[in-house]
Scaffold this motif. Structure first.
Motif, PDB file in Angstrom:
ATOM      1  N   CYS A 132       0.747  -1.059  -0.031  1.00  0.00           N
ATOM      2  CA  CYS A 132       0.019   0.116  -0.180  1.00  0.00           C
ATOM      3  C   CYS A 132       0.762   1.114  -0.029  1.00  0.00           C
ATOM      4  O   CYS A 132       1.883   1.349   0.884  1.00  0.00           O
ATOM      5  CB  CYS A 132      -0.955   0.000   1.320  1.00  0.00           C
ATOM      6  N   LYS A 136       0.277   4.212   0.720  1.00  0.00           N
ATOM      7  CA  LYS A 136       0.047   5.138   1.776  1.00  0.00           C
ATOM      8  C   LYS A 136       0.706   4.845   3.304  1.00  0.00           C
ATOM      9  O   LYS A 136       1.187   5.500   4.087  1.00  0.00           O
ATOM     10  CB  LYS A 136      -1.302   5.002   2.228  1.00  0.00           C
ATOM     11  N   CYS A 137       0.742   3.402   3.452  1.00  0.00           N
ATOM     12  CA  CYS A 137       1.479   2.933   4.698  1.00  0.00           C
ATOM     13  C   CYS A 137       2.834   2.043   4.631  1.00  0.00           C
ATOM     14  O   CYS A 137       3.163   1.459   5.859  1.00  0.00           O
ATOM     15  CB  CYS A 137       0.311   2.490   5.500  1.00  0.00           C
ATOM     16  N   GLU A 178      -4.873   3.910  14.278  1.00  0.00           N
ATOM     17  CA  GLU A 178      -4.249   4.254  13.235  1.00  0.00           C
ATOM     18  C   GLU A 178      -4.245   3.008  12.257  1.00  0.00           C
ATOM     19  O   GLU A 178      -3.476   2.342  12.016  1.00  0.00           O
ATOM     20  CB  GLU A 178      -2.578   4.430  13.416  1.00  0.00           C
ATOM     21  N   CYS A 188      -4.805   2.215   8.469  1.00  0.00           N
ATOM     22  CA  CYS A 188      -4.633   2.711   7.220  1.00  0.00           C
ATOM     23  C   CYS A 188      -6.002   2.632   6.351  1.00  0.00           C
ATOM     24  O   CYS A 188      -6.655   1.569   5.977  1.00  0.00           O
ATOM     25  CB  CYS A 188      -3.650   2.101   6.198  1.00  0.00           C
ATOM     26  N   GLU A 189      -6.676   3.835   5.923  1.00  0.00           N
ATOM     27  CA  GLU A 189      -7.874   3.578   5.137  1.00  0.00           C
ATOM     28  C   GLU A 189      -7.618   3.097   3.934  1.00  0.00           C
ATOM     29  O   GLU A 189      -8.570   2.845   3.266  1.00  0.00           O
ATOM     30  CB  GLU A 189      -8.431   5.177   5.377  1.00  0.00           C
ATOM     31  N   ASN A 190      -6.673   3.528   3.184  1.00  0.00           N
ATOM     32  CA  ASN A 190      -6.348   3.008   1.782  1.00  0.00           C
ATOM     33  C   ASN A 190      -6.355   1.547   1.720  1.00  0.00           C
ATOM     34  O   ASN A 190      -6.850   0.857   0.717  1.00  0.00           O
ATOM     35  CB  ASN A 190      -4.892   3.524   1.294  1.00  0.00           C
TER      36      ASN A 190
END
Ligand SMILES: [Zn+2]
Length: 578
Positions: free
Chosen positions: A462, A464-465, A504, A506-508
């Motif tokens: 991912c 994002k994270c 926390e 990650c929404e992605n």
């Protein structure tokens, strides 16, 4: 309806419209040289009104063009008709003296061809894909105007989940509305809708329902990994399983013996097919459903994730006039996606392409697709024999599992056909061994085979994270990697199962650290030397050495490229390439 009849019908229709409109216009024209009153013709509101209607007409015309192409309706004729309507309406506005009359004719001429088109195309598609029906209008109003005009005839509006099931259309038969009506009254219907909607939204490929003593566990396969979803109570879970069994036309009283079937659903604006299998277990009946989104786009060879040299090599193999090309890997390694990408390289208009699949995963235009059905005696081998009589250029066989299919495939490849297929084997050279183990004579394989592609899917980190870290130089040296050049590797964030993980996620990627997948490959090209080796004395170790000598890279080596580029983690690569 035949195209000819359609053309004739529409011509007749256009003639009638023109005649009806031309008569009074001619009469008015005869009245005087310029039959209009005095001054102030230019009204800004009128102009805007006309322009707005014209803009709508242009938008509709482009939709008709696209839609006709998709449904293989005669596009030229429909485009012509739309254009004729547009041109005529302009002339009418010019000729007619009375504003409201000319306005009415203008709108009529612009709308009539589109409405006629809608009535023709609606007859051609399944109920949920029809447009301008009361249901369709209601859903448009809901979507764009946020208005709710009562309950639709299906109950998607009531439940707020845009999922609607229909029973399986067995060949030549329409769906059975009674079956669908029966399940809509059941207790678990809403739950079933929500579960399917959730699964589709999360890009799941399979849904597993497994009973325990007290509840029904639900798991989705996402990017190849089983991921737990919210469980149901046992009663609801059993009801949900019954619903799917009814929709698939299975025997609902039979809860022990394995059964399988299929059904479809409208999910938002596209139709999804489901393959459903049930079987008994110690704690009750379980169900597995495979989700086949037939509206998915076929991806091209370039998008599969190969290095450039490999896809050039692959393209030259699959576009040959004859030969046997095999994609191998375990279940869920993306073999059929690759086969479709290869088929996509071939000119479907100039070549006769026939596929035999189980099940059909993507629908291809200008390709004859046949689904095997062992219960009805339609196996890969029987279908393959019959399609060879239909003069195919390219044949795709979903999977080779037995000697008979393998032999016919080899024969077909030797007699001027290009044959694509998949084989369940861990790597490319092993696939060759598998063919020999099935009992096919090595000399047959030697003259038929043109290449074997081994593949796996790795999950992509991912963006994002993902977390950067310094790899152990010792490990790099062991893997033959340039220690100086590689500064960082990436990995998913630490999974902490403690309380703090809640803050926390990650929404992605939903916390898994991965999102989507790409392929890693090894391409085993059959050179003349390897051909001789197979024919004379098929020794797999020697053949493997020769393949590497002529440039084959192993799956793992190919995957390292993705690790070095930071697209996936070394742990993920090791997981799929063990
Ligand atoms: Zn993430």
């Amino acid at each position: 309806m035949s195209v000819k009849r359609l053309v004739r019908k529409s011509r007749l229709f256009a003639t009638v419209v023109i005649a009806v409109l031309a008569l009074p216009a001619g009469a008015w024209a005869a009245d005087g040289p310029f039959p209009r009153g005095e001054g102030f013709y230019f009204d800004i509101f009128t102009v805007i009104l006309f322009l707005a209607i014209y803009a709508a007409w242009i938008k509709t015309s482009s939709w008709v063009d696209r839609d006709a192409q998709e449904l293989s309706l005669p596009g030229d004729m429909w485009n012509g008709l739309m254009l004729a309507g547009g041109a005529l309406s302009l002339i009418m506005i010019w000729i007619m003296p009375v504003f409201w009359l000319s306005f009415f004719v203008f709108v009529l001429l612009l709308a009539a061809p589109s409405l006629y088109y809608v009535s023709v195309r609606n007859r051609k598609v399944k109920a949920p894909e029809r447009v301008l029906t009361p249901d369709h209008l209601r859903s448009l109003a809901r979507r764009y105007l946020k208005l709710d005009f009562g309950k639709a005839s299906d109950d998607t509006a009531r439940d707020g989940v845009p999922v609607r099931f229909f029973g399986r259309r067995s060949e030549g038969q329409p769906d059975d509305p009674n079956r669908v009506a029966r399940v809509m009254e059941s207790v678990g219907y809403k739950t079933a809708q929500e579960m399917v909607y959730d699964a589709c939204n999360r890009r799941a490929t399979d849904i597993h329902l497994e009973p325990t003593k007290s509840e029904m566990t639900v798991r989705f396969r996402i990017d190849g990994m089983l991921t737990p979803a919210d469980p149901f109570s046992r009663a609801t879970g059993d009801a949900v399983i019954s619903i799917f069994k009814v929709l698939c036309n299975m025997d609902i009283t039979e809860k022990r013996k394995p059964q399988d079937g299929s059904m479809s659903a409208q999910v938002e604006d596209h139709v999804v097919d489901f393959r459903v299998a049930t079987s008994g277990s110690v704690s009750g009946e379980k169900l597995v459903m495979r989700i086949l989104d037939t509206s998915q786009q076929i991806i091209s060879l370039e998008q599969l994730g190969m290095r450039e040299k490999m896809h050039t090599q692959l393209r030259s193999i699959v576009t040959q006039p004859h030969g046997l090309f095999i994609v191998c890997g375990p279940t869920g390694a993306g073999k059929s996606t690759t086969l479709y990408a290869c088929l996509n390289e071939i000119d479907r208009y100039q070549q006769n392409i026939i596929t035999i699949e189980n099940p059909v995963e993507y629908q291809l235009e200008n390709v004859t697709q046949i689904e095997v059905n062992p219960k009805a005696g339609k196996t890969f081998a029987t279908e393959l024999r019959s399609i060879l009589r239909q003069d195919p250029d390219v044949i795709m066989i979903g999977e080779i599992r037995d000697k008979e299919t393998a032999e016919i495939a080899c024969q077909a490849a030797q007699t001027g056909h290009m044959v694509f297929t998949t084989l369940h084997a861990n790597d490319a050279v092993t696939a060759l061994g598998r063919l020999i183990d099935l009992g096919v004579q090595p000399f047959m394989i030697a003259s038929a085979l043109s290449g074997v592609l081994g593949q796996r899917l790795v999950r992509l980190l991912c963006p994002k994270c993902k977390v950067r870290y310094k790899p152990n130089p010792e490990l790099l040296r062991k893997a033959n990697l340039p220690v100086e050049k590689i500064k960082f590797f990436y990995k998913p964030p630490e999974q902490n199962d403690g309380e703090e993980s809640e803050e926390e996620v990650c929404e992605n990627c939903g916390g898994s650290g991965y999102q989507k997948r790409t392929g890693v490959f090894e391409l085993f090209v059959i050179t003349e030397k390897i051909r001789d080796m197979i024919r004379d004395n098929p020794n797999m170790t020697a053949i493997k050495q020769e393949a590497v000598k002529s440039g084959m890279r192993y799956l793992y080596e190919d995957g390292l490229r993705q690790v070095i580029e930071g697209k996936t983690s070394i742990q993920e690569l090791l997981r799929v390439c063990k």
